[in-house]
Design an enzyme around this catalytic site. Structure first.
Site, PDB file in Angstrom:
ATOM      1  N   HIS A  85       0.843  -1.189   0.000  1.00 12.33           N
ATOM      2  CA  HIS A  85       0.000   0.000   0.000  1.00 12.33           C
ATOM      3  C   HIS A  85       0.878   1.239   0.000  1.00 12.33           C
ATOM      4  O   HIS A  85       1.824   1.331   0.774  1.00 12.33           O
ATOM      5  CB  HIS A  85      -0.906   0.038   1.237  1.00 12.33           C
ATOM      6  CG  HIS A  85      -1.791   1.245   1.248  1.00 12.33           C
ATOM      7  ND1 HIS A  85      -2.999   1.280   0.571  1.00 12.33           N
ATOM      8  CD2 HIS A  85      -1.625   2.468   1.782  1.00 12.33           C
ATOM      9  CE1 HIS A  85      -3.532   2.475   0.712  1.00 12.33           C
ATOM     10  NE2 HIS A  85      -2.721   3.214   1.443  1.00 12.33           N
ATOM     11  N   ASP A 164     -15.042   3.181   7.489  1.00  8.92           N
ATOM     12  CA  ASP A 164     -13.966   4.046   6.974  1.00  8.92           C
ATOM     13  C   ASP A 164     -14.420   4.804   5.738  1.00  8.92           C
ATOM     14  O   ASP A 164     -14.060   5.969   5.550  1.00  8.92           O
ATOM     15  CB  ASP A 164     -12.714   3.232   6.654  1.00  8.92           C
ATOM     16  CG  ASP A 164     -11.667   4.129   6.018  1.00  8.92           C
ATOM     17  OD1 ASP A 164     -11.213   5.061   6.709  1.00  8.92           O
ATOM     18  OD2 ASP A 164     -11.351   3.954   4.828  1.00  8.92           O
ATOM     19  N   ARG A 171     -14.036  13.265   6.509  1.00  4.77           N
ATOM     20  CA  ARG A 171     -12.754  13.927   6.795  1.00  4.77           C
ATOM     21  C   ARG A 171     -12.322  14.812   5.638  1.00  4.77           C
ATOM     22  O   ARG A 171     -11.750  15.889   5.838  1.00  4.77           O
ATOM     23  CB  ARG A 171     -11.678  12.872   7.090  1.00  4.77           C
ATOM     24  CG  ARG A 171     -11.865  12.215   8.449  1.00  4.77           C
ATOM     25  CD  ARG A 171     -11.012  10.967   8.584  1.00  4.77           C
ATOM     26  NE  ARG A 171      -9.616  11.235   8.319  1.00  4.77           N
ATOM     27  CZ  ARG A 171      -8.769  10.379   7.735  1.00  4.77           C
ATOM     28  NH1 ARG A 171      -9.177   9.187   7.376  1.00  4.77           N
ATOM     29  NH2 ARG A 171      -7.518  10.723   7.542  1.00  4.77           N
ATOM     30  N   SER A 186      -7.407   4.302   9.073  1.00  2.00           N
ATOM     31  CA  SER A 186      -8.145   4.220   7.815  1.00  2.00           C
ATOM     32  C   SER A 186      -7.481   3.210   6.876  1.00  2.00           C
ATOM     33  O   SER A 186      -8.124   2.287   6.351  1.00  2.00           O
ATOM     34  CB  SER A 186      -8.179   5.621   7.179  1.00  2.00           C
ATOM     35  OG  SER A 186      -8.593   5.570   5.849  1.00  2.00           O
ATOM     36  N   LYS A 190      -8.654  -1.251   6.217  1.00  2.00           N
ATOM     37  CA  LYS A 190      -8.947  -1.867   4.922  1.00  2.00           C
ATOM     38  C   LYS A 190      -7.979  -3.017   4.626  1.00  2.00           C
ATOM     39  O   LYS A 190      -8.373  -4.063   4.115  1.00  2.00           O
ATOM     40  CB  LYS A 190      -8.869  -0.809   3.813  1.00  2.00           C
ATOM     41  CG  LYS A 190     -10.064   0.134   3.857  1.00  2.00           C
ATOM     42  CD  LYS A 190      -9.913   1.316   2.920  1.00  2.00           C
ATOM     43  CE  LYS A 190      -8.944   2.332   3.429  1.00  2.00           C
ATOM     44  NZ  LYS A 190      -9.045   3.675   2.908  1.00  2.00           N
TER      45      LYS A 190
HETATM   46  N1  URA Z   1      -5.629   6.845   2.383  1.00  2.00           N
HETATM   47  C1  URA Z   1      -6.613   6.270   3.108  1.00  2.00           C
HETATM   48  O1  URA Z   1      -7.105   5.209   2.743  1.00  2.00           O
HETATM   49  N2  URA Z   1      -7.019   6.880   4.226  1.00  2.00           N
HETATM   50  C2  URA Z   1      -6.486   8.027   4.674  1.00  2.00           C
HETATM   51  O2  URA Z   1      -6.882   8.512   5.701  1.00  2.00           O
HETATM   52  C3  URA Z   1      -5.463   8.629   3.907  1.00  2.00           C
HETATM   53  C4  URA Z   1      -5.052   8.007   2.768  1.00  2.00           C
END
Ligand code: URA
Length: 426
Positions: A85, A164, A171, A186, A190
């Protein structure tokens, strides 16, 4: 009858208190159900932004977001799974060569990806430049492609961490994105829900990244590595350079073209170095002892790319979309490029149509920027520096505006730097 009053939970964090496990579980669940209002969650997000959360609170918050949705399970595949990621950057096409490269060693790579919002591009938008390629796969299709081909790049289903999804959208509109506890929970909710055995995090640092300083990036990386490790996912992070765009392209089709160059054993050094560094980490976590540079050189990674594209309906040999209009900007003086600002290049590519302002906007597949030279390269006055690509030429002016002052040319070559700055392990 609700277990808590949202106002009490907000007040606790506003007054710098610690949220209890029960408060956290309740507030995430109640927000997902709609029993905590958007205005209440935005006040709580701002209180967390200002006053932070400790390690226990962040872990519990992450767990509650995972529990809001489904968890995937790749254990019946019978091979190790590894995922990467990136926190997002300009010209960051690394997922494209990386997934097939790692899969060519027998490791399953489920890259559940997103679309671009703002100046950082989205992997799915880039992949859609390939004629016929399809982003939406069912869970069964993901499993069978992982079993047969090994690599999948596809859209993350809406069932993973729905809390999320809702909170991230909130946000985005309440200036509470750039906050380590909220970003870390966040991303990791995932990734943990996705069920990978191991995870390599590419935490970007610099002008084109969320984290502008190495200290902020280190804190984010450490928080995410701890969250992954505590959840039983083998997690490491690399802190990598995002002051300069990655490689020589930013946009959609142009980034696919550059990724294919890397898979063919060529491509810009920084893209190759980062792809190989991340692949090495993924293979090591999966227990494979091999040098990933070999599969780039001998065509195995390219075979795996072709199979991955075909499995999703794409034609890897079809020509990529080309822009209706281009405009080339030239070097203002003789010398070395000492700065090529990633944020400016990202915003310019976005303004040319490569990205979107609202999540429902379409993107132009052919829009973007091609760099003819980058930081450290020697140029002569009048040499081509950047070529801007768009289907809508009225966009050139606004793109050029943001590029003013984004590139410095000096008499001395800047010190050379590595794309990987630091490694953070459990
Ligand atoms: N990517 C995400 O999935 N969440 C965040 O808060 C920032 C970047």
């Amino acid at each position: 009858m609700e277990l808590f009053d949202a106002v009490d939970v907000i007040r606790t964090k506003r007054d710098r208190g610690e949220l209890s496990n029960e408060q956290i579980d309740w507030v995430i669940d109640a927000y997902t159900r709609g029993a905590v209002g958007e205005e209440q969650m935005s006040a709580l997000a701002m209180a967390i932004f200002l006053n932070g959360m400790n390690r226990r609170e962040i872990a519990r918050w992450t767990g509650a977001m995972i529990a809001s949705g489904d968890r995937m399970d790749f254990s019946r595949l019978g091979k190790p799974t590894a995922d990467k990621h990136s926190t997002g950057g300009v010209g960051d096409k690394i997922t494209l060569p990386l997934a097939p490269l790692v899969a060519s060693y027998g490791v399953a790579v489920p890259q559940l990806s997103g679309r671009g919002l703002g100046h950082t591009g989205g992997t799915l938008d880039k992949m859609e430049a390939i004629p016929g390629w399809r982003a939406a796969l069912s869970n069964e299709e993901v499993m069978s492609q992982l079993a047969d081909v090994g690599a999948v790049i596809c859209a993350a289903g809406s069932g993973l961490a729905p809390a999320d999804k809702k909170l991230y959208a909130l946000r985005d509109t309440t200036a509470t994105v750039e906050c380590v506890p909220l970003i870390a929970s966040s991303i990791m909710s995932k990734k943990i829900a996705e069920g990978t055995d191991s995870l390599v995090l590419d935490v970007k640092v610099g002008s084109g990244a969320f984290m502008k300083t190495i200290d902020q990036a280190r804190e984010l990386a450490r928080t995410m590595v701890d969250l992954g490790t505590d959840a039983g996912v083998k997690t490491v992070a690399l802190l990598t350079d995002m002051d300069t765009p990655l490689g020589l392209t930013a946009g959609n089709a142009v980034e696919v073209r550059e990724s294919v160059e890397v898979l063919a054993g060529g491509g810009p050094k920084d893209v190759v170095d980062l792809t190989v560094a991340l692949a090495r980490e993924m293979l090591q976590s999966a227990g494979v002892d091999a040098d990933p540079a070999e599969a780039l050189a001998d065509g195995r990674a390219m075979d795996s790319w072709n199979a991955m594209i075909r499995a999703q309906g794409g034609d890897p040999d079809a020509p990529l979309p080309t822009p209706r209009e281009t405009e080339t900007l030239v070097a203002p003086a003789d010398g070395y490029i000492t700065r090529m600002d990633a944020l400016a290049v990202g915003v310019a590519a976005w303004r040319l149509g490569a990205g979107r302002a609202r999540k429902e906007d379409p993107v132009q597949l052919a829009a973007g920027i091609e760099l003819h030279a980058t930081r450290g390269d020697k140029v002569r006055a009048g040499d081509p520096l950047l070529t801007l690509h768009t289907d809508t030429p009225e966009r050139f002016e606004r793109a050029k505006e943001v590029l003013k002052g984004a590139i410095d040319v000096g008499a001395e070559a800047p010190p050379s730097t590595n794309v990987v700055f630091e490694r953070i392990a459990p």
